[in-house]
Write a protein that holds these residues in place. Structure first.
Motif, mmCIF file in Angstrom:
data_model
loop_
_atom_site.group_PDB
_atom_site.id
_atom_site.type_symbol
_atom_site.label_atom_id
_atom_site.label_comp_id
_atom_site.label_asym_id
_atom_site.label_seq_id
_atom_site.Cartn_x
_atom_site.Cartn_y
_atom_site.Cartn_z
ATOM 1 N N PHE A 197 0.842 -1.206 0.000
ATOM 2 C CA PHE A 197 0.000 0.000 0.000
ATOM 3 C C PHE A 197 0.875 1.253 0.000
ATOM 4 O O PHE A 197 0.667 2.173 -0.811
ATOM 5 C CB PHE A 197 -0.930 0.011 1.223
ATOM 6 C CG PHE A 197 -1.846 1.195 1.258
ATOM 7 C CD1 PHE A 197 -3.118 1.123 0.708
ATOM 8 C CD2 PHE A 197 -1.436 2.410 1.800
ATOM 9 C CE1 PHE A 197 -3.960 2.223 0.710
ATOM 10 C CE2 PHE A 197 -2.266 3.512 1.812
ATOM 11 C CZ PHE A 197 -3.532 3.417 1.262
ATOM 12 N N ILE A 198 1.842 1.295 0.894
ATOM 13 C CA ILE A 198 2.675 2.502 1.016
ATOM 14 C C ILE A 198 3.516 2.707 -0.249
ATOM 15 O O ILE A 198 3.661 3.828 -0.744
ATOM 16 C CB ILE A 198 3.592 2.420 2.259
ATOM 17 C CG1 ILE A 198 2.755 2.239 3.539
ATOM 18 C CG2 ILE A 198 4.464 3.673 2.367
ATOM 19 C CD1 ILE A 198 1.948 3.416 3.977
ATOM 20 N N ILE A 199 4.052 1.628 -0.792
ATOM 21 C CA ILE A 199 4.848 1.758 -2.025
ATOM 22 C C ILE A 199 3.964 2.219 -3.177
ATOM 23 O O ILE A 199 4.347 3.083 -3.972
ATOM 24 C CB ILE A 199 5.541 0.420 -2.371
ATOM 25 C CG1 ILE A 199 6.625 0.108 -1.342
ATOM 26 C CG2 ILE A 199 6.162 0.484 -3.766
ATOM 27 C CD1 ILE A 199 7.287 -1.249 -1.526
ATOM 28 N N THR A 200 2.754 1.674 -3.254
ATOM 29 C CA THR A 200 1.847 2.069 -4.335
ATOM 30 C C THR A 200 1.406 3.517 -4.171
ATOM 31 O O THR A 200 1.224 4.240 -5.156
ATOM 32 C CB THR A 200 0.618 1.130 -4.366
ATOM 33 O OG1 THR A 200 1.085 -0.215 -4.483
ATOM 34 C CG2 THR A 200 -0.285 1.445 -5.545
ATOM 35 N N LEU A 201 1.274 3.944 -2.933
ATOM 36 C CA LEU A 201 0.916 5.342 -2.662
ATOM 37 C C LEU A 201 1.917 6.292 -3.320
ATOM 38 O O LEU A 201 1.549 7.343 -3.855
ATOM 39 C CB LEU A 201 0.901 5.560 -1.141
ATOM 40 C CG LEU A 201 0.451 6.910 -0.612
ATOM 41 C CD1 LEU A 201 -1.015 7.157 -0.940
ATOM 42 C CD2 LEU A 201 0.656 6.974 0.906
ATOM 43 N N LEU A 202 3.162 5.890 -3.293
ATOM 44 C CA LEU A 202 4.217 6.715 -3.891
ATOM 45 C C LEU A 202 3.975 6.948 -5.378
ATOM 46 O O LEU A 202 4.366 7.969 -5.926
ATOM 47 C CB LEU A 202 5.569 6.025 -3.678
ATOM 48 C CG LEU A 202 6.818 6.762 -4.112
ATOM 49 C CD1 LEU A 202 6.994 8.050 -3.334
ATOM 50 C CD2 LEU A 202 8.027 5.874 -3.931
ATOM 51 N N GLU A 203 3.337 5.993 -6.017
ATOM 52 C CA GLU A 203 3.072 6.118 -7.456
ATOM 53 C C GLU A 203 1.828 6.948 -7.748
ATOM 54 O O GLU A 203 1.531 7.253 -8.900
ATOM 55 C CB GLU A 203 2.884 4.723 -8.068
ATOM 56 C CG GLU A 203 4.000 3.728 -7.768
ATOM 57 C CD GLU A 203 5.312 4.109 -8.417
ATOM 58 O OE1 GLU A 203 5.273 4.722 -9.478
ATOM 59 O OE2 GLU A 203 6.368 3.810 -7.822
ATOM 60 N N SER A 204 1.068 7.260 -6.710
ATOM 61 C CA SER A 204 -0.194 7.968 -6.908
ATOM 62 C C SER A 204 0.030 9.477 -7.057
ATOM 63 O O SER A 204 0.843 10.059 -6.331
ATOM 64 C CB SER A 204 -1.118 7.711 -5.708
ATOM 65 O OG SER A 204 -2.216 8.584 -5.756
#
Lengths: 88, 186
Positions: free
Chosen positions: B102-109
């Motif tokens: 979740f946190i890593i994907t947040l970075l891509e948002s």
């Protein structure tokens, strides 16, 4: 989360990628389990990230333990170049 | 001042009531690039001057003309309230994996929270040995403020092991949550 020139290995199941992560961490390889980038996976997939410096050692270790990834990609600019596909 | 502290410090100064801008002296390289990108993404004008002591950035204007959408730049500020190092109930291993994802994907948002508040076992995400330190630093460089509960760090004996963001207390946590337009609890 994948930097220029880094590699990602994609596996064909969640259990397989988690097993590969655990195996490589036990061998102290500096790998990171990350969400597979959209460009290489349309589902909620996972991938192992590693540097070019570690590439041969990581992929050799995986192949030697019957944990070879399904696909390996390399980040080049905004693209992910397919480096090879491995029979699983 | 180590990254992402320059961005966080500039962000706080710009958010002061009545602030019309700030002037900040930075080292060349990552601090300069991160602060410049952050300010321009928020719609500020950035003027740069090279001095003998480093780079001076003069940041002026308001965040009204936003070049890149982030939640924190929208009228409604939103925070993430992270109460565990795991996402959801179920197997521990899967929960840790999902939180990391979740946190890593947040970075891509393109849409980012204004703050991430870590409490209880959530503080472990920002301490030594966490696989998310690289990601949290990148989020910090994009203006996301990371705050860890001091009581929680003390409870786990991890205060000295904090490697991302800063320590906060329950007053700030309560005030932040109550002032936010929205909070997402993980």
């Amino acid at each position: 989360m994948v930097n220029e020139g880094e590699y990602i290995a994609v596996f064909n199941s969640i259990h397989r990628v988690m097993k590969a992560e655990k195996f490589l961490k036990e061998l102290k390889f500096p790998i990171l389990l990350i969400p597979a980038p959209r460009a290489v996976s349309s589902d909620c997939g996972l991938a192992l990230r590693y540097t070019e410096k570690e590439r041969i050692a990581v992929e050799s270790a995986l192949a030697g333990s019957e944990l070879a990834p399904e696909m390996v990609y390399c980040r080049r600019g905004n693209d992910y170049l397919l480096c090879r596909g491995v029979e699983s | 001042m180590a990254c992402p502290l320059p961005v966080v410090t500039v962000k706080r100064a710009l958010e002061e009531p009545g602030s019309v801008g700030v002037t900040v002296m930075l080292d060349d390289g990552a601090p300069r690039e991160n602060v410049t990108r952050f300010a321009r993404n928020r719609g500020y004008e950035v003027n740069e001057a090279v001095t003998a002591d480093g780079i001076t950035l003069t940041i002026t204007g308001s965040s009204g003309g936003v070049a890149s959408p982030t939640i924190s730049s929208q009228p409604e500020r939103r925070n993430l309230f992270v109460t565990s190092d795991r996402l959801g109930d179920g197997p521990e291993e899967l929960g840790r994996l999902l939180m990391k994802n979740f946190i890593i994907t947040l970075l891509e948002s393109p849409l980012l929270p204004d703050k991430i508040l870590l409490v209880n076992q959530g503080v472990l995400l920002a301490t030594e040995g966490s696989e998310l330190l690289e990601t949290l630093e990148k989020l910090g460089n994009r203006g996301v403020e990371l705050l860890s509960c001091g009581v929680c760090l003390d409870f786990f004996g991890k205060r000295d092991a904090l490697r991302a963001g800063s320590v906060t207390n329950m007053f700030t946590i309560v005030e932040t949550l109550m002032a936010a337009g929205g909070t997402i609890r993980l």
